[in-house]
Design a protein around this motif. Structure first.
Motif, mmCIF file in Angstrom:
data_model
loop_
_atom_site.group_PDB
_atom_site.id
_atom_site.type_symbol
_atom_site.label_atom_id
_atom_site.label_comp_id
_atom_site.label_asym_id
_atom_site.label_seq_id
_atom_site.Cartn_x
_atom_site.Cartn_y
_atom_site.Cartn_z
ATOM 1 N N PRO A 14 -17.179 1.835 -0.719
ATOM 2 C CA PRO A 14 -15.857 2.182 -0.194
ATOM 3 C C PRO A 14 -15.269 1.089 0.694
ATOM 4 C CG PRO A 14 -17.365 4.029 0.009
ATOM 5 C CD PRO A 14 -18.200 2.846 -0.405
ATOM 6 N N LYS A 15 -16.128 0.337 1.375
ATOM 7 C CA LYS A 15 -15.643 -0.731 2.256
ATOM 8 C C LYS A 15 -14.916 -1.808 1.457
ATOM 9 C CE LYS A 15 -17.177 -3.896 5.881
ATOM 10 N NZ LYS A 15 -18.337 -4.372 6.682
ATOM 11 N N ASP A 16 -15.452 -2.176 0.303
ATOM 12 C CA ASP A 16 -14.796 -3.175 -0.536
ATOM 13 C C ASP A 16 -13.504 -2.622 -1.135
ATOM 14 O OD1 ASP A 16 -16.443 -5.743 -0.865
ATOM 15 O OD2 ASP A 16 -17.966 -4.191 -1.055
ATOM 16 N N ILE A 17 -13.527 -1.346 -1.555
ATOM 17 C CA ILE A 17 -12.310 -0.744 -2.110
ATOM 18 C C ILE A 17 -11.193 -0.771 -1.073
ATOM 19 C CG2 ILE A 17 -11.295 1.398 -2.981
ATOM 20 C CD1 ILE A 17 -13.975 2.089 -4.198
ATOM 21 N N LEU A 244 -11.592 9.548 0.298
ATOM 22 C CA LEU A 244 -11.789 9.892 1.709
ATOM 23 C C LEU A 244 -12.689 8.872 2.402
ATOM 24 C CD1 LEU A 244 -11.386 11.952 4.022
ATOM 25 C CD2 LEU A 244 -13.375 13.181 3.133
ATOM 26 N N LEU A 245 -13.769 8.481 1.745
ATOM 27 C CA LEU A 245 -14.694 7.491 2.322
ATOM 28 C C LEU A 245 -14.019 6.129 2.473
ATOM 29 C CD1 LEU A 245 -17.950 8.379 0.349
ATOM 30 C CD2 LEU A 245 -17.411 8.928 2.734
ATOM 31 N N VAL A 246 -13.149 5.793 1.527
ATOM 32 C CA VAL A 246 -12.432 4.520 1.606
ATOM 33 C C VAL A 246 -11.486 4.511 2.797
ATOM 34 C CG1 VAL A 246 -10.734 3.043 0.454
ATOM 35 C CG2 VAL A 246 -12.601 4.061 -0.867
ATOM 36 N N ILE A 247 -10.746 5.575 2.973
ATOM 37 C CA ILE A 247 -9.782 5.640 4.087
ATOM 38 C C ILE A 247 -10.511 5.602 5.428
ATOM 39 C CG2 ILE A 247 -8.033 7.106 5.185
ATOM 40 C CD1 ILE A 247 -7.204 8.026 2.408
#
Length: 256
Positions: A14-17, A244-247
């Motif tokens: 998710p951090k890269d997204i 949600l994890l990306v945000i």
């Protein structure tokens, strides 16, 4: 970062997204087309294989087992009181002038060609198409006509299959864009609740990459020819969780 590296990282990071929210929209659109193409590979392969393998069996059945019929004025007529069902190898052929068989039943079938009262129905390799007779003005079809058409189709499969694949791809890509656009709207709501500063163009970009994991999962299931119960719900749920994890990886607004 190239599109293949983005694809791999979108499966687990998710951090890269979150970082992809600033990239050009053109690259994101290209990624969506790539992901759609990848997800359709098993379906296209099974569809092509089923169509090629079934054509010879279908031609034989039409010639020897199918009763006389005629389709004219948008309706089929045959001297049958009940649907005629022929099972040949992995294909099912249905002739139904009674209107008894409906599309909901056919959707749950395997490889099937059905000439119904008012339309033709084809299901092969998990792909479904229906063609109302009324689409073609003054359309007329008999047994002999059907035999000639099947012979022509058999000799033209090298052209027909790629054309059908392109149509399936275009439709699937359109649906994927709609899915991403809706998920991006959900992202707008989430970013407000989580005090993150993003506009719709940002949430659309990260939504496009958030659907990667569920898309790959269902591609694998399709390649194994495994039906996933409540697949649509699972697809949306997984995409939502990843979004949600990306945000959560995006810095929050500083409070004054």
């Amino acid at each position: 970062m190239n599109i293949f590296n983005q694809f791999i990282k979108s499966l687990y990071s998710p951090k890269d997204i979150a970082q992809y929210r600033f990239q050009g929209i053109g690259k994101t659109i290209l990624y969506v087309f790539f992901l759609t193409f990848l997800s359709l590979i098993p379906s296209i392969i099974y569809f092509s294989t089923a169509l090629i393998n079934g054509m010879e069996a279908i031609q034989s059945s039409v010639k020897t087992e199918l009763p006389s019929f005629v389709i004219e004025n948008g309706e089929m007529q045959a001297d049958l009181e009940a649907p005629k069902i022929i099972n040949k190898d992995e294909f099912t052929i249905i002739l139904d002038p009674t209107g008894t068989v409906d599309q909901e039943e056919l959707s749950n079938s395997n490889n099937t060609i059905a000439l119904l009262k008012n339309e033709a129905f084809i299901k092969a390799g998990g792909q479904t198409q229906s063609f109302p007779y009324s689409m073609v003005p003054d359309f007329t079809l008999t047994n002999d006509d059907l035999e000639n058409i099947l012979a022509s189709i058999d000799s033209s499969l090298a052209i027909i299959i790629p054309l059908i694949a392109v149509v399936i791809y275009i439709v699937a890509a359109g649906l994927k864009f709609i899915e991403i656009s809706f998920l991006a709207l959900v992202g707008l709501l989430l970013q407000k609740l989580m005090d993150v500063n993003m506009q719709y163009r940002h949430t659309w970009r990260i939504a496009a990459y958030s659907v990667t994991l569920p898309a790959v999962f269902f591609t694998v299931m399709d390649s194994l020819r495994t039906l996933v119960p409540n697949g649509a719900i699972i697809n949306w749920f997984v995409a939502f969780i990843i979004l949600l994890l990306v945000i959560k990886e995006i810095p929050k607004l500083e409070k004054k």
